[in-house]
Each structure stands twice: as C-alpha cells, then as structure tokens.
Write a protein that holds these residues in place. Structure first.
Motif, PDB file in Angstrom:
ATOM      1  N   PRO A  19      -4.666 -34.603 -13.816  1.00 39.82           N
ATOM      2  CA  PRO A  19      -3.536 -35.448 -13.466  1.00 39.82           C
ATOM      3  C   PRO A  19      -2.303 -34.748 -13.905  1.00 39.82           C
ATOM      4  N   LEU A  20      -1.748 -34.039 -13.112  1.00 43.21           N
ATOM      5  CA  LEU A  20      -0.432 -33.334 -13.914  1.00 43.21           C
ATOM      6  C   LEU A  20       0.720 -34.475 -13.495  1.00 43.21           C
ATOM      7  N   GLY A  21       0.712 -35.790 -13.193  1.00 41.41           N
ATOM      8  CA  GLY A  21       1.814 -36.558 -12.863  1.00 41.41           C
ATOM      9  C   GLY A  21       2.495 -37.009 -13.945  1.00 41.41           C
ATOM     10  N   GLU A  22       1.764 -37.556 -15.118  1.00 35.34           N
ATOM     11  CA  GLU A  22       2.406 -38.018 -16.291  1.00 35.34           C
ATOM     12  C   GLU A  22       2.647 -37.157 -17.201  1.00 35.34           C
ATOM     13  N   LEU A  23       3.443 -35.997 -17.118  1.00 32.87           N
ATOM     14  CA  LEU A  23       3.869 -34.955 -17.785  1.00 32.87           C
ATOM     15  C   LEU A  23       5.046 -35.461 -18.491  1.00 32.87           C
ATOM     16  N   PRO A  24       5.564 -35.159 -19.796  1.00 36.90           N
ATOM     17  CA  PRO A  24       6.525 -35.386 -20.417  1.00 36.90           C
ATOM     18  C   PRO A  24       7.801 -34.354 -20.133  1.00 36.90           C
ATOM     19  N   TRP A  25       8.915 -34.891 -20.032  1.00 34.44           N
ATOM     20  CA  TRP A  25      10.049 -34.005 -19.748  1.00 34.44           C
ATOM     21  C   TRP A  25      10.208 -32.759 -20.582  1.00 34.44           C
ATOM     22  N   GLY A  26      10.498 -31.681 -20.149  1.00 34.87           N
ATOM     23  CA  GLY A  26      10.332 -30.450 -20.718  1.00 34.87           C
ATOM     24  C   GLY A  26       9.032 -29.595 -20.655  1.00 34.87           C
ATOM     25  N   ALA A  27       8.118 -30.373 -19.993  1.00 29.67           N
ATOM     26  CA  ALA A  27       6.839 -29.544 -20.065  1.00 29.67           C
ATOM     27  C   ALA A  27       6.888 -28.286 -19.189  1.00 29.67           C
ATOM     28  N   HIS A  28       6.220 -27.124 -19.541  1.00 32.39           N
ATOM     29  CA  HIS A  28       6.248 -25.957 -18.675  1.00 32.39           C
ATOM     30  C   HIS A  28       4.686 -25.540 -18.818  1.00 32.39           C
ATOM     31  N   VAL A  29       4.226 -25.658 -17.616  1.00 30.98           N
ATOM     32  CA  VAL A  29       2.738 -25.581 -17.346  1.00 30.98           C
ATOM     33  C   VAL A  29       2.506 -24.231 -16.408  1.00 30.98           C
ATOM     34  N   CYS A  30       1.377 -23.733 -16.785  1.00 32.61           N
ATOM     35  CA  CYS A  30       0.985 -22.500 -15.796  1.00 32.61           C
ATOM     36  C   CYS A  30      -0.358 -22.801 -15.276  1.00 32.61           C
ATOM     37  N   GLN A  31      -0.529 -22.516 -14.262  1.00 33.07           N
ATOM     38  CA  GLN A  31      -1.849 -22.703 -13.487  1.00 33.07           C
ATOM     39  C   GLN A  31      -2.309 -21.373 -12.844  1.00 33.07           C
ATOM     40  N   PHE A  32      -3.702 -20.953 -13.274  1.00 35.32           N
ATOM     41  CA  PHE A  32      -4.158 -19.714 -12.582  1.00 35.32           C
ATOM     42  C   PHE A  32      -4.956 -20.479 -11.640  1.00 35.32           C
ATOM     43  N   CYS A 166       4.186 -23.530 -13.178  1.00 35.58           N
ATOM     44  CA  CYS A 166       4.256 -21.995 -12.704  1.00 35.58           C
ATOM     45  C   CYS A 166       2.718 -21.712 -12.096  1.00 35.58           C
ATOM     46  N   THR A 167       2.657 -21.145 -10.772  1.00 37.39           N
ATOM     47  CA  THR A 167       1.448 -20.758 -10.450  1.00 37.39           C
ATOM     48  C   THR A 167       1.243 -19.231 -10.570  1.00 37.39           C
ATOM     49  N   TYR A 168      -0.061 -18.813 -10.814  1.00 33.60           N
ATOM     50  CA  TYR A 168      -0.347 -17.334 -11.044  1.00 33.60           C
ATOM     51  C   TYR A 168      -1.582 -17.047 -10.342  1.00 33.60           C
ATOM     52  N   SER A 169      -1.703 -16.063  -9.386  1.00 37.50           N
ATOM     53  CA  SER A 169      -2.810 -15.821  -8.812  1.00 37.50           C
ATOM     54  C   SER A 169      -3.820 -14.947  -9.594  1.00 37.50           C
ATOM     55  N   LEU A 170      -5.025 -15.219  -9.935  1.00 35.51           N
ATOM     56  CA  LEU A 170      -5.756 -14.528 -10.856  1.00 35.51           C
ATOM     57  C   LEU A 170      -6.115 -13.211 -10.459  1.00 35.51           C
ATOM     58  N   SER A 171      -5.990 -13.074  -9.075  1.00 35.81           N
ATOM     59  CA  SER A 171      -6.162 -11.680  -8.534  1.00 35.81           C
ATOM     60  C   SER A 171      -5.081 -10.600  -8.710  1.00 35.81           C
ATOM     61  N   ARG A 172      -3.857 -11.328  -8.984  1.00 42.12           N
ATOM     62  CA  ARG A 172      -2.754 -10.397  -9.078  1.00 42.12           C
ATOM     63  C   ARG A 172      -2.475 -10.298 -10.834  1.00 42.12           C
ATOM     64  N   CYS A 173      -3.177 -10.712 -11.631  1.00 36.31           N
ATOM     65  CA  CYS A 173      -2.974 -10.912 -13.214  1.00 36.31           C
ATOM     66  C   CYS A 173      -3.836  -9.719 -13.726  1.00 36.31           C
ATOM     67  N   ALA A 174      -3.326  -8.784 -14.359  1.00 36.11           N
ATOM     68  CA  ALA A 174      -3.916  -7.938 -15.237  1.00 36.11           C
ATOM     69  C   ALA A 174      -4.367  -8.716 -16.439  1.00 36.11           C
ATOM     70  N   PRO A 175      -5.581  -8.344 -17.159  1.00 35.49           N
ATOM     71  CA  PRO A 175      -6.186  -8.851 -18.336  1.00 35.49           C
ATOM     72  C   PRO A 175      -5.264  -9.198 -19.462  1.00 35.49           C
ATOM     73  N   ASN A 176      -4.319  -8.436 -19.744  1.00 37.53           N
ATOM     74  CA  ASN A 176      -3.456  -8.514 -20.790  1.00 37.53           C
ATOM     75  C   ASN A 176      -2.185  -9.348 -20.161  1.00 37.53           C
ATOM     76  N   GLY A 177      -1.978  -9.479 -18.899  1.00 42.50           N
ATOM     77  CA  GLY A 177      -1.172 -10.211 -18.334  1.00 42.50           C
ATOM     78  C   GLY A 177      -1.215 -11.954 -18.447  1.00 42.50           C
ATOM     79  N   ILE A 178      -2.565 -12.177 -18.472  1.00 40.28           N
ATOM     80  CA  ILE A 178      -2.993 -13.589 -18.742  1.00 40.28           C
ATOM     81  C   ILE A 178      -2.416 -13.944 -20.063  1.00 40.28           C
ATOM     82  N   LEU A 179      -2.699 -13.228 -21.058  1.00 41.32           N
ATOM     83  CA  LEU A 179      -2.363 -13.683 -22.374  1.00 41.32           C
ATOM     84  C   LEU A 179      -0.910 -13.684 -22.341  1.00 41.32           C
ATOM     85  N   ASP A 180       0.130 -12.811 -21.621  1.00 42.64           N
ATOM     86  CA  ASP A 180       1.466 -13.007 -21.481  1.00 42.64           C
ATOM     87  C   ASP A 180       1.808 -14.383 -20.882  1.00 42.64           C
TER      88      ASP A 180
END
Length: 645
Positions: A19-32, A166-180
């Motif tokens: 449930p991404l609905g009730e996020l507080p203001w200022g929230a910065h979320v990434c989804q793989f 912010c949405t990130y494709s796992l197929s385009r993320c290098a291993p170190n990129g996930i940590l970034d």
C-alpha cells in the motif's frame, strides 16, 4: 532533514502490491521491477489514492511502459480519467519530455521542474504533488551523473509536499548500482519469491526509533537497532545484486549444459556453497540425468524431485534423517530444491557445504529466487531446442520437396519426347481425318512441356543451381523472342498486342534465354487473365541507370491483398471453375527469381479487380556497351509496333 515516517507507511509488504497510498510528504521511494506487470501492480493503486485525496499526480513514463500504455492501464482503474486530466490534476508524459528536455539530463533543471510542479499544485488548491519517474532510459555511461542527480533530489524533496516513487529495472541495474539506488531513497521496494519486500534507509529508521524512544532516551540502543536495520538493508541490496548477476548469466545460456556451467561458475559462489549439482528429467526415458558429477549420492536429488518439496538441512544429523537411503555424505549442510516451470517439474538442484550452518529466511528466499530463474532458463532452453528441431525438420522437408520436384519434372518429361516424335511421324504419313485430334494433342503436349519446364526451373532455383550465360543484349531482342514464345496463346485468345520498345540503346548484360523467359511469362500471365480480345501493351525505356520494361493489360486486375504475394510460389488469384487458366502458379515466382539473379527487381501494380494490371521489371543498364549518346537518342525515338492476333 529526516523524514518522519510512521511504521505503517508500507504495511505488510508480502502477498499483493504494497500500500503506497498513505506515504508521508517528503517520502522518496525506489521500486525495483522485472516486468510491466510489477510496475502496474504498485503504480495504479499509488495514483488511485492520490487522485482520490486531492493530490496533483505526475507520471513520467519510459520503457517498458510508455505514457500511452500508462494512460490505458490507469483508465481501466479510473473510469473518469479524462476529467482529472482536463482539470490539471493528472499529467502523463514520456521521459523525453521531462528528463531530456535540454537534450540530456540537467540535474538543476529537472529538480527545478519538480519543485515548480509542487508550487503550481499548491497554488491550484491541490494538497501536494505525487509523482513517479521511470529510469530505464539511463545509459551505463551516464549512471554516475544520474546517481548524483538522485542524491540532490533526495535532499530536495525532504520537507516538501512531494511524494516520489522512482522505478528501476533490475535488468538494467548493475550489482553496485542497486546499492547506489538504495542509498539515495527512504524506502526500497522489490518483489522476491512472489512477495513484496521493503527496507528503510538509515535516516528513516532513525526517525522511527527516535520517535518511539522519546526525547529522554539514550542514543545507544537506538543506534544499535539502526545498525541492524542498515545491515539488513545492505544484505537485501546485495542479495538483489547477486540475483541480477545470476539472471543475466542464465539469460545467455541456451542449453542445459550451459545452464550447468552458470550453476558452477556463478550460482554456487553467490550462495557460498562448496559444491552444487543439477539433475534434469530426460523427456525420452523419464529418468533423472545428472549434469556434472559433484555430488556424492543422487538420492537427495531423486527424492526431492519426486516429493516436489525443498529441504534446508543445517547438520549431518538432519541430512541423514531426511535422506536415510543416501550413502555417507561429506556435506555437513545441504540444500536441495525441486525445479519447475510452466506447470512441469523439470528436475532438482543441490548445494552442499563442508561446515554446518543455519539458513536464514533471506537466504531461503534467495534460493527460491534462484530455482525460479533456473526453471525459466531450462524451460527457455527446452523451447529453444524444440524450435531448432522444428526448423531442422522444416529444412529437411524443404529439401525433400525440392528433390521431389526435380524427380517429378524429369519423370514427366521423359515420355514427352516419344509423344512429340509420334505426332510428327503421324503428320509426315498424312493420316487423314486426324488433323483435329493431332492439333489437340500438340496443344496439350506443349502445355505439359511448359508445366514440366516450370517445375524444373523452380527446382533449380530453390537448390541454387541456375547458371546464367550472360552477354550484351538489347531489350528489343529479348522482347522479340518472348513474343514469339507467347504467340500461340496470344493468337488463341485474339489479344491486341502493342509494342513500344527501342531497337537500340536499352542494352543489358544478361542471359538472353532467361530474360526472354521472364518477358514471355509476363505476356502469358497477361494473356491468361485478360478476356479474349483484350489489350496488352509492352513498353521499354531508360530511367537513370535502369532499363525499365512494363507489361500492362486490360484484364481482371489484382485484388489489393494479392499484390503482396503475387510473386510467391504456387500462388494464383482465385477464379471460378469456368475461368480457371490452369498452370501451377509458378510463372511469376520464376520471373522474380530470374530478375533478381540479374540484379534487378520486379513489381506488380493494379487499381483493383476488373481494372487491369501492370508488371514493371527494372534491370541495370549494360553501361560498358551503351554509349551515352546512343542511349539518349534511343530514348528520344522509340520504334513502335502494333500487332493483333
């Protein structure tokens, strides 16, 4: 400034979409994400909530979900979508119109655009800005600058009435990129083993702990818990990175043997195993077949395949208790898992360890992910092999067809010579009263000879056995020979033939017999499909570096759907039985093949049924033999003739 995010921000992330609905203001979320479906599972309810709660919604889309696709998907969940767009509460844009407006990614400009949209939303009475941006357009060479941009956004959004996913494709993320990525967001979200996992970054966790501990609490337990959360977040990120490496390696493996190599080279190291073994079901014998010989005993693989359940065994005692039929094992810890895909059980895989060890829940989830990827890779390898087998069978069938055509042509042609000879002897002896029968037999024999010749030509063409005897020849000579060849049919159907072909100046370098066959086939085709007494016009001219021959008739025309396949083998326009023109549908296919062998092209044109047709042949001019002055003069003065039968 840290975000004060309640512990219920994401709720339980397992099962369905979080449930991404009730996020507080200022929230910065990434989804793989791995697929378009995973994007829609989160973003559709995310925007539904924002629209229903008076928030300005901004969707910046990129592959695999462009703005048009996003709009259609959202419309299915929000029937009055156009109303929201009309009043400015919803915008859907492609990434090129947002991130790359300046030609490349300008950190300051893009960040300012986000803040301007927030100010505009508040000015128009919306409670804030809810946004998402897909990052699949970021190239590896631009990754470092994009990470820097995300760090600026992460700081810039805190304290604002902005919620960002912010949405990130796992197929385009290098291993170190996930940590970034994880480092520059408050919450990271990914789907693993069929469930959604979320993790909080350090600033969010610290805000939670400080809020729960109260103002007078000591900092030590807070930071101890914070350290554990950071470790868990790093562990999940590293696990995602390892899984991404494995997925990339398996995607390149097209056969079981190659998949076994990935197992030993990449997967074994990623789970810290001392050995691994893979056993697959043999489709013919229904037995398990071991790929490699690392395991001491195959009984754990066989039993796991039959039972279809995974085993995580941390001690030698647990191994002996679970697999009592197995021989003595040097492994002190063992993981054995079944592999399946598309509803079929494919085999089993085992990982052995020389030391005892527990298997935490996150490790078990990684093993589940790995076996799922193995199942996908093995199923893909099966389909690839089936496709190869089908292709080989088709090629074999094609060769058999070609050989049959060659044999059929020769076998049919053999009795024709004595028939023709007998007819000639019959004429010499002057058999009275048989003239009509002789004429019929001769006509039918000529037709049969034509069919056999076409079959033999197709056979030679498909086997690449056509040899051209090229020479300098004028197009007028080619047309003259062709008219002579087609004249019996033209005469029989009483067509009016008009020729407009220069005697000189249109020379090509080609095989005279084969080129005459091309034109003769076009004339024969026109004669067959033009009503008796119809008009056929043959013209030739010079256009740039080509000699262009046109054969136009006033016949039945060609339907639009037939134009694209009229030159295919065995293709004929459907006709009523009383208008069937015979033949095997090979004439135009031979025309295209012969013209192509001469380096030219042929096209068909028609305005539709009943409006006639035109065939246009283009052949390269034999420039070495055609002086420019002669070619120009020939174009200026055509030698024309009008022949009627």
């Amino acid at each position: 400034m840290a975000v004060r995010m309640p512990k219920t921000a994401l709720g339980a992330a397992s099962g369905g979409a979080p449930p991404l609905g009730e996020l507080p203001w200022g929230a910065h979320v990434c989804q793989f994400y791995r697929s378009q479906k995973e994007l829609l599972d989160t973003l559709i309810p995310y925007f539904q909530f924002g629209l229903a709660h008076g928030q300005k919604c901004l969707w910046i889309a990129a592959e695999p979900l462009r703005a048009t696709d996003a709009r259609e998907a959202l419309r299915a969940a929000v029937p009055d979508l156009e109303d929201y767009e009309r009043k400015g509460q919803l915008e859907l844009l492609d990434h090129t119109d947002w991130y790359l407006r300046e030609g490349n990614l300008s950190q300051d400009a893009v960040l300012q655009r986000w803040l301007d949209r927030e100010a505009e939303a508040l000015r128009r009475g919306f409670s804030g800005l809810r946004l998402t941006g897909n990052t699949s357009f970021v190239e590896p060479k631009d990754w470092d600058s994009f990470v820097s941009y995300e760090a600026c956004v992460h700081q810039g959004f805190h304290g604002r009435r902005i919620i960002a996913v912010c949405t990130y494709s796992l197929s385009r993320c290098a291993p170190n990129g996930i940590l970034d990525v994880v480092r520059n967001h408050d919450i990271a979200l990914a789907r693993r083993a069929g469930s959604w996992d979320s993790m909080e970054c350090a600033t969010v966790a610290l805000a939670h702990l400080a809020e729960s501990a109260g103002a007078n609490a000591t900092a030590e337990p807070i930071f101890e818990e914070l350290t554990e959360k950071e470790k868990a977040a790093r562990r999940i990120a590293e696990q995602l990175a390892r899984l991404q490496t494995i997925t990339a390696a398996l995607s390149e493996a097209s056969a079981p043997a190659a998949i076994a190599q990935v197992m030993d080279r990449d997967i074994r190291a990623s789970v810290g195993a001392d050995f691994c073994s893979l056993a697959l079901i043999d489709a013919e014998t229904a037995d398990l077949r071991l790929l490699g010989d690392c395991i001491e005993d195959t009984e754990p693989l066989v039993a796991t395949f039959r039972a279809g359940t995974a085993s995580f065994l941390s001690t030698p005692h647990a191994i002996a208790e679970r697999f009592p039929q197995a021989g003595a094992s040097t492994s002190r810890a063992l993981v054995v898992l079944p592999i399946s895909a598309s509803g079929r059980r494919l085999g089993a895989v085992a990982f052995g360890y020389h030391d005892e060890r527990p298997f935490a829940s996150h490790e078990r989830a990684l093993f589940d992910d790995i076996t799922r990827q193995l199942g996908i890779a093995l199923d893909r390898a099966r389909l690839y092999e089936e496709a190869n087998q089908a292709r080989r069978r088709a090629e074999q069938s094609d060769r058999a067809k070609d050989e049959f055509l060659a044999m059929l042509g020769h076998e049919l042609r053999n009795p024709l010579s004595p028939i023709v000879t007998a007819l000639e002897l019959l004429q010499i002896r002057g058999s009275s009263g048989a003239e009509k029968e002789v004429t019929v037999i001769k006509r039918q024999v000529r037709h049969l000879v034509s069919l056999v010749d076409d079959l033999l030509d197709v056979s030679r063409i498909t086997r690449g056995m056509v040899e051209l005897t090229r020479e300098h020849i004028e197009m007028s000579e080619v047309v003259g020979r062709a008219v002579e060849m087609a004249s019996p049919l033209l005469e029989q159907r009483a067509h009016r033939l008009t020729l407009s072909v220069p005697r000189e100046g249109l020379a090509v370098h080609g095989d005279p017999r084969r080129l005459a066959q091309v034109v003769s086939n076009l004339l024969t085709n026109a004669a067959k499909y033009t009503e008796p007494g119809g008009q056929i016009v043959v013209t030739a001219s010079r256009e740039d570096a080509d000699v262009v021959l046109r054969v136009k008739d006033s016949g039945i025309g060609i339907a639009p759907e037939m134009l694209v396949q009229v030159f295919d083998l065995f293709t004929q326009e459907k006709q009523a039985l009383d208008r069937s023109q015979g033949g095997l549908g090979l004439g135009l296919a031979i025309v295209r093949s012969m013209v192509t062998l001469h380096g030219g092209s042929v096209t068909a044109h028609s305005d539709g049924k009943g409006k006639g047709s035109e065939f246009v042949v283009r052949l390269p001019v034999d420039g070495a033999h055609v002086p420019e002055a002669l070619a120009l003069r020939a174009n200026a003065t055509d030698v024309s003739s009008n022949v009627s039968w």
